[in-house]
Each structure stands twice: as structure tokens, then as C-alpha cells.
Design a protein around this motif. Structure first.
Motif, PDB file in Angstrom:
ATOM      1  N   MET B  48      21.668 -44.765 -59.577  1.00 33.78           N
ATOM      2  CA  MET B  48      22.470 -45.163 -60.731  1.00 33.78           C
ATOM      3  C   MET B  48      23.949 -45.199 -60.347  1.00 33.78           C
ATOM      4  O   MET B  48      24.412 -44.399 -59.540  1.00 33.78           O
ATOM      5  CB  MET B  48      22.322 -44.180 -61.889  1.00 33.78           C
ATOM      6  CG  MET B  48      21.000 -44.227 -62.621  1.00 33.78           C
ATOM      7  SD  MET B  48      20.810 -45.714 -63.630  1.00 33.78           S
ATOM      8  CE  MET B  48      21.981 -45.400 -64.948  1.00 33.78           C
ATOM      9  N   SER B  49      24.672 -46.115 -60.972  1.00 37.96           N
ATOM     10  CA  SER B  49      26.124 -46.143 -60.866  1.00 37.96           C
ATOM     11  C   SER B  49      26.692 -46.294 -62.276  1.00 37.96           C
ATOM     12  O   SER B  49      26.062 -46.907 -63.145  1.00 37.96           O
ATOM     13  CB  SER B  49      26.589 -47.301 -59.994  1.00 37.96           C
ATOM     14  OG  SER B  49      26.175 -48.534 -60.531  1.00 37.96           O
ATOM     15  N   ILE B  50      27.871 -45.725 -62.509  1.00 40.31           N
ATOM     16  CA  ILE B  50      28.523 -45.852 -63.808  1.00 40.31           C
ATOM     17  C   ILE B  50      30.025 -45.805 -63.581  1.00 40.31           C
ATOM     18  O   ILE B  50      30.510 -45.054 -62.720  1.00 40.31           O
ATOM     19  CB  ILE B  50      28.029 -44.766 -64.797  1.00 40.31           C
ATOM     20  CG1 ILE B  50      28.587 -45.009 -66.204  1.00 40.31           C
ATOM     21  CG2 ILE B  50      28.362 -43.373 -64.293  1.00 40.31           C
ATOM     22  CD1 ILE B  50      27.894 -44.185 -67.291  1.00 40.31           C
ATOM     23  N   TYR B  51      30.775 -46.614 -64.344  1.00 43.52           N
ATOM     24  CA  TYR B  51      32.208 -46.733 -64.096  1.00 43.52           C
ATOM     25  C   TYR B  51      33.049 -46.526 -65.342  1.00 43.52           C
ATOM     26  O   TYR B  51      34.247 -46.274 -65.257  1.00 43.52           O
ATOM     27  CB  TYR B  51      32.530 -48.120 -63.525  1.00 43.52           C
ATOM     28  CG  TYR B  51      31.694 -48.449 -62.313  1.00 43.52           C
ATOM     29  CD1 TYR B  51      30.593 -49.287 -62.421  1.00 43.52           C
ATOM     30  CD2 TYR B  51      31.989 -47.907 -61.068  1.00 43.52           C
ATOM     31  CE1 TYR B  51      29.814 -49.576 -61.312  1.00 43.52           C
ATOM     32  CE2 TYR B  51      31.220 -48.193 -59.964  1.00 43.52           C
ATOM     33  CZ  TYR B  51      30.128 -49.030 -60.091  1.00 43.52           C
ATOM     34  OH  TYR B  51      29.359 -49.304 -59.002  1.00 43.52           O
ATOM     35  N   SER B  52      32.438 -46.648 -66.542  1.00 45.39           N
ATOM     36  CA  SER B  52      33.205 -46.498 -67.773  1.00 45.39           C
ATOM     37  C   SER B  52      32.536 -45.472 -68.669  1.00 45.39           C
ATOM     38  O   SER B  52      31.342 -45.180 -68.538  1.00 45.39           O
ATOM     39  CB  SER B  52      33.328 -47.850 -68.490  1.00 45.39           C
ATOM     40  OG  SER B  52      32.067 -48.407 -68.705  1.00 45.39           O
ATOM     41  N   ASN B  53      33.325 -44.919 -69.583  1.00 47.39           N
ATOM     42  CA  ASN B  53      32.808 -43.893 -70.486  1.00 47.39           C
ATOM     43  C   ASN B  53      31.620 -44.414 -71.290  1.00 47.39           C
ATOM     44  O   ASN B  53      31.571 -45.583 -71.665  1.00 47.39           O
ATOM     45  CB  ASN B  53      33.910 -43.452 -71.453  1.00 47.39           C
ATOM     46  CG  ASN B  53      34.913 -42.528 -70.797  1.00 47.39           C
ATOM     47  OD1 ASN B  53      34.580 -41.750 -69.904  1.00 47.39           O
ATOM     48  ND2 ASN B  53      36.158 -42.620 -71.226  1.00 47.39           N
ATOM     49  N   GLY B  54      30.683 -43.489 -71.545  1.00 43.13           N
ATOM     50  CA  GLY B  54      29.533 -43.856 -72.349  1.00 43.13           C
ATOM     51  C   GLY B  54      28.246 -43.702 -71.560  1.00 43.13           C
ATOM     52  O   GLY B  54      28.178 -42.957 -70.588  1.00 43.13           O
ATOM     53  N   ASP B  55      27.234 -44.402 -72.033  1.00 43.17           N
ATOM     54  CA  ASP B  55      25.905 -44.324 -71.444  1.00 43.17           C
ATOM     55  C   ASP B  55      25.548 -45.624 -70.743  1.00 43.17           C
ATOM     56  O   ASP B  55      25.950 -46.708 -71.166  1.00 43.17           O
ATOM     57  CB  ASP B  55      24.858 -44.067 -72.533  1.00 43.17           C
ATOM     58  CG  ASP B  55      25.026 -42.716 -73.199  1.00 43.17           C
ATOM     59  OD1 ASP B  55      24.242 -42.405 -74.106  1.00 43.17           O
ATOM     60  OD2 ASP B  55      25.947 -41.968 -72.807  1.00 43.17           O
ATOM     61  N   LYS B  56      24.767 -45.474 -69.685  1.00 41.74           N
ATOM     62  CA  LYS B  56      24.212 -46.644 -68.997  1.00 41.74           C
ATOM     63  C   LYS B  56      22.751 -46.344 -68.703  1.00 41.74           C
ATOM     64  O   LYS B  56      22.430 -45.328 -68.095  1.00 41.74           O
ATOM     65  CB  LYS B  56      24.962 -46.916 -67.693  1.00 41.74           C
ATOM     66  CG  LYS B  56      24.414 -48.105 -66.914  1.00 41.74           C
ATOM     67  CD  LYS B  56      25.184 -48.305 -65.628  1.00 41.74           C
ATOM     68  CE  LYS B  56      24.595 -49.455 -64.807  1.00 41.74           C
ATOM     69  NZ  LYS B  56      25.307 -49.619 -63.508  1.00 41.74           N
ATOM     70  N   GLU B  57      21.873 -47.237 -69.162  1.00 37.09           N
ATOM     71  CA  GLU B  57      20.442 -47.008 -69.038  1.00 37.09           C
ATOM     72  C   GLU B  57      19.838 -47.959 -68.025  1.00 37.09           C
ATOM     73  O   GLU B  57      20.191 -49.136 -67.946  1.00 37.09           O
ATOM     74  CB  GLU B  57      19.781 -47.192 -70.408  1.00 37.09           C
ATOM     75  CG  GLU B  57      18.309 -46.836 -70.456  1.00 37.09           C
ATOM     76  CD  GLU B  57      17.757 -46.907 -71.879  1.00 37.09           C
ATOM     77  OE1 GLU B  57      18.451 -46.463 -72.806  1.00 37.09           O
ATOM     78  OE2 GLU B  57      16.640 -47.433 -72.034  1.00 37.09           O
ATOM     79  N   ASP B  58      18.880 -47.428 -67.243  1.00 35.88           N
ATOM     80  CA  ASP B  58      18.133 -48.251 -66.289  1.00 35.88           C
ATOM     81  C   ASP B  58      16.735 -47.660 -66.193  1.00 35.88           C
ATOM     82  O   ASP B  58      16.531 -46.648 -65.514  1.00 35.88           O
ATOM     83  CB  ASP B  58      18.820 -48.252 -64.923  1.00 35.88           C
ATOM     84  CG  ASP B  58      18.130 -49.182 -63.921  1.00 35.88           C
ATOM     85  OD1 ASP B  58      18.606 -49.270 -62.778  1.00 35.88           O
ATOM     86  OD2 ASP B  58      17.117 -49.814 -64.278  1.00 35.88           O
ATOM     87  N   GLY B  59      15.810 -48.276 -66.931  1.00 31.33           N
ATOM     88  CA  GLY B  59      14.451 -47.758 -66.933  1.00 31.33           C
ATOM     89  C   GLY B  59      14.392 -46.367 -67.531  1.00 31.33           C
ATOM     90  O   GLY B  59      14.888 -46.141 -68.635  1.00 31.33           O
ATOM     91  N   ARG B  60      13.833 -45.409 -66.796  1.00 31.94           N
ATOM     92  CA  ARG B  60      13.735 -44.043 -67.309  1.00 31.94           C
ATOM     93  C   ARG B  60      15.018 -43.243 -67.090  1.00 31.94           C
ATOM     94  O   ARG B  60      15.103 -42.087 -67.507  1.00 31.94           O
ATOM     95  CB  ARG B  60      12.563 -43.330 -66.623  1.00 31.94           C
ATOM     96  CG  ARG B  60      11.188 -43.912 -66.931  1.00 31.94           C
ATOM     97  CD  ARG B  60      10.068 -43.071 -66.335  1.00 31.94           C
ATOM     98  NE  ARG B  60      10.104 -43.018 -64.885  1.00 31.94           N
ATOM     99  CZ  ARG B  60      10.366 -41.920 -64.180  1.00 31.94           C
ATOM    100  NH1 ARG B  60      10.639 -40.765 -64.794  1.00 31.94           N
ATOM    101  NH2 ARG B  60      10.353 -41.953 -62.855  1.00 31.94           N
ATOM    102  N   PHE B  61      15.988 -43.836 -66.427  1.00 34.67           N
ATOM    103  CA  PHE B  61      17.230 -43.139 -66.103  1.00 34.67           C
ATOM    104  C   PHE B  61      18.367 -43.548 -67.033  1.00 34.67           C
ATOM    105  O   PHE B  61      18.527 -44.723 -67.342  1.00 34.67           O
ATOM    106  CB  PHE B  61      17.652 -43.439 -64.653  1.00 34.67           C
ATOM    107  CG  PHE B  61      16.655 -43.011 -63.616  1.00 34.67           C
ATOM    108  CD1 PHE B  61      15.791 -43.927 -63.043  1.00 34.67           C
ATOM    109  CD2 PHE B  61      16.588 -41.689 -63.214  1.00 34.67           C
ATOM    110  CE1 PHE B  61      14.874 -43.529 -62.081  1.00 34.67           C
ATOM    111  CE2 PHE B  61      15.673 -41.284 -62.251  1.00 34.67           C
ATOM    112  CZ  PHE B  61      14.811 -42.207 -61.688  1.00 34.67           C
ATOM    113  N   THR B  62      19.147 -42.553 -67.473  1.00 34.43           N
ATOM    114  CA  THR B  62      20.374 -42.806 -68.226  1.00 34.43           C
ATOM    115  C   THR B  62      21.495 -41.989 -67.609  1.00 34.43           C
ATOM    116  O   THR B  62      21.373 -40.770 -67.474  1.00 34.43           O
ATOM    117  CB  THR B  62      20.225 -42.426 -69.708  1.00 34.43           C
ATOM    118  OG1 THR B  62      19.198 -43.209 -70.301  1.00 34.43           O
ATOM    119  CG2 THR B  62      21.539 -42.660 -70.459  1.00 34.43           C
TER     120      THR B  62
END
Lengths: 116, 108
Positions: B48-62
Motif C-alpha cells: 500500500m501507498s498513501i500520500y494525503s490525509n484520510g483513507d485509501k482502500e485496496d481490496g482487504r487493505f485500508t
């Protein structure tokens, strides 16, 4: 895309010997990183290249360590006069940063060094 | 010195449950945040990668990011025994700084 390749997979050496590891990055990636990982720890940054230029080297890195990437493709990491504390997994990673922040590292299988 | 802190675990969850993994970081100007999975004896694998505040979902991963609190987390829903691994949090610009990892064990 064959992934990041590292050679050898395992190296056993005696204290005081020199060792050299090789890394072949993903072909279109222009950045190449070396990390070191010991048991129970996360990868620790050693150095990185953009093309053939070595842009940063960890201050924790002894001068016994040297890395090269002569033609901007494969890289070698040499450790001179090895010490038992050098025993670790040496990980190579490559990336191709596009615009913005998306620098995702892709790791090779690593070289496990044991210094006796 | 830039630091990334993770609870080393082990974190044990039953199969089918939600696993919650947490990470804090010291460098306020960090802009990129990643989660890597590492099976025993293997190299880290980006999940997983994330760059901004909040949630990012990918399949079973958040992945969840809160830059004000300097906190990033990973939720794994419907955990499976195959999720048993060490999860590494990586933070930074260049080069990435890794935490020590949290060992997750999913019990069947």
C-alpha cells in the motif's frame, strides 16, 4: 520485467576479507538503493544512486563500504575488511520516480552475509 | 534523526478478524507513506501507498494517514493465515525510512 536481481544470495566469509555484491535493477528504473537489514529490525538505508550518480550516503556507513553504479545500470556494493557486525541481509531496491511523490521501491531477494 | 516507530508485536488475531497495525513518524515534512509485507526469510513487498490525509482502500487493505498526528495505520479485513508476516511502515521523501515492523500472526 524480471524484477530486481541480486547476486550472490548467500555469502560466508572470514573476518578481514573483502566481499562484493551485485544488484541488477528493473531495467527502466533510474534509481537504485542499498539497504541493510538485521534480524528483528527494519531495512536501514545505506546509499542510493540516480543513474550513475551517488546522491546520498548514510552517515552511519563506515568508510569500509563503497558502492558504484558505473553505467547507470547494475550496481556493486563492496565491504572491505569485513567484521562480524557486518553480518546482515543486504537489500537492493530500485524505483522510477515519476512526477510527484510516487517513489515506490521494489526490492530484490537480498544477499545474506555471514562473517565468521 | 528521522524515526519511524512501530509496535514489534506479535499481534495475534483470529482468522476473519480485522488486524490493525500502527505507525508513528517524527519528520513532519514527510510526504510519502508505504506499507510493506515481509515473509520470514524473504524481502519486503509493497502492498500500500498513501500520500494525503484520510483513507485509501485496496481490496482487504485500508491505509489511513493523519499528518497532523504524524500517524499512519494499516487495516487488514477478513484476515487470513496467509497474512501472517511482518508489516513494515516506510516514511519519507528520499530515502525512505523504515520502522522495525510489526509481526502479525493470524490464527486459523
Amino acid at each position: 520485467d524480471t524484477g530486481v536481481s541480486q547476486d550472490p544470495r548467500h555469502k560466508i566469509t572470514k573476518r578481514g576479507q573483502n566481499v562484493t555484491f551485485r544488484c541488477d535493477p528493473i531495467s527502466e528504473h533510474n534509481r537504485l538503493y542499498w539497504y541493510r537489514q538485521t534480524l528483528g529490525q527494519g531495512p536501514e538505508f545505506l546509499t542510493y544512486f540516480q543513474n550513475e550518480a551517488q546522491l546520498e550516503k548514510s552517515r552511519l556507513l563506515s568508510d569500509r563500504f563503497s558502492a558504484e553504479r558505473p553505467k547507470g545500470s547494475f550496481s556493486t556494493l563492496e565491504i572491505q575488511r569485513t567484521e562480524q557486525g557486518d553480518s546482515a541481509m543486504y537489500l537492493c531496491a530500485s524505483s522510477s520516480p515519476g512526477q510527484g511523490l510516487d517513489e515506490k521501491l521494489f526490492f530484490g531477494s537480498g544477499t545474506q552475509l555471514s562473517v565468521l | 534523526q528521522k524515526e519511524v516507530e512501530q509496535n514489534s508485536g506479535p499481534l495475534s488475531v483470529p482468522e476473519g478478524a480485522i488486524a490493525s497495525l500502527n505507525c508513528t513518524y517524527s519528520d513532519r515534512v514527510s510526504q510519502s507513506f508505504f506499507w510493506y509485507r515481509q515473509y520470514s526469510g524473504k524481502s519486503p513487498e509493497l502492498i500500500m501507498s498513501i500520500y494525503s490525509n484520510g483513507d485509501k482502500e485496496d481490496g482487504r487493505f485500508t491505509a489511513q494517514l493523519n499528518k497532523a498526528s504524524q500517524y499512519v495505520s494499516l487495516l487488514i479485513r477478513d484476515s487470513q493465515p496467509s497474512d501472517s508476516a511482518t508489516y513494515l511502515c516506510a516514511v519519507g521523501n528520499t530515502p525512505l525510512v523504515f520502522g522495525k515492523g510489526t509481526r502479525l500472526s493470524v490464527i486459523a
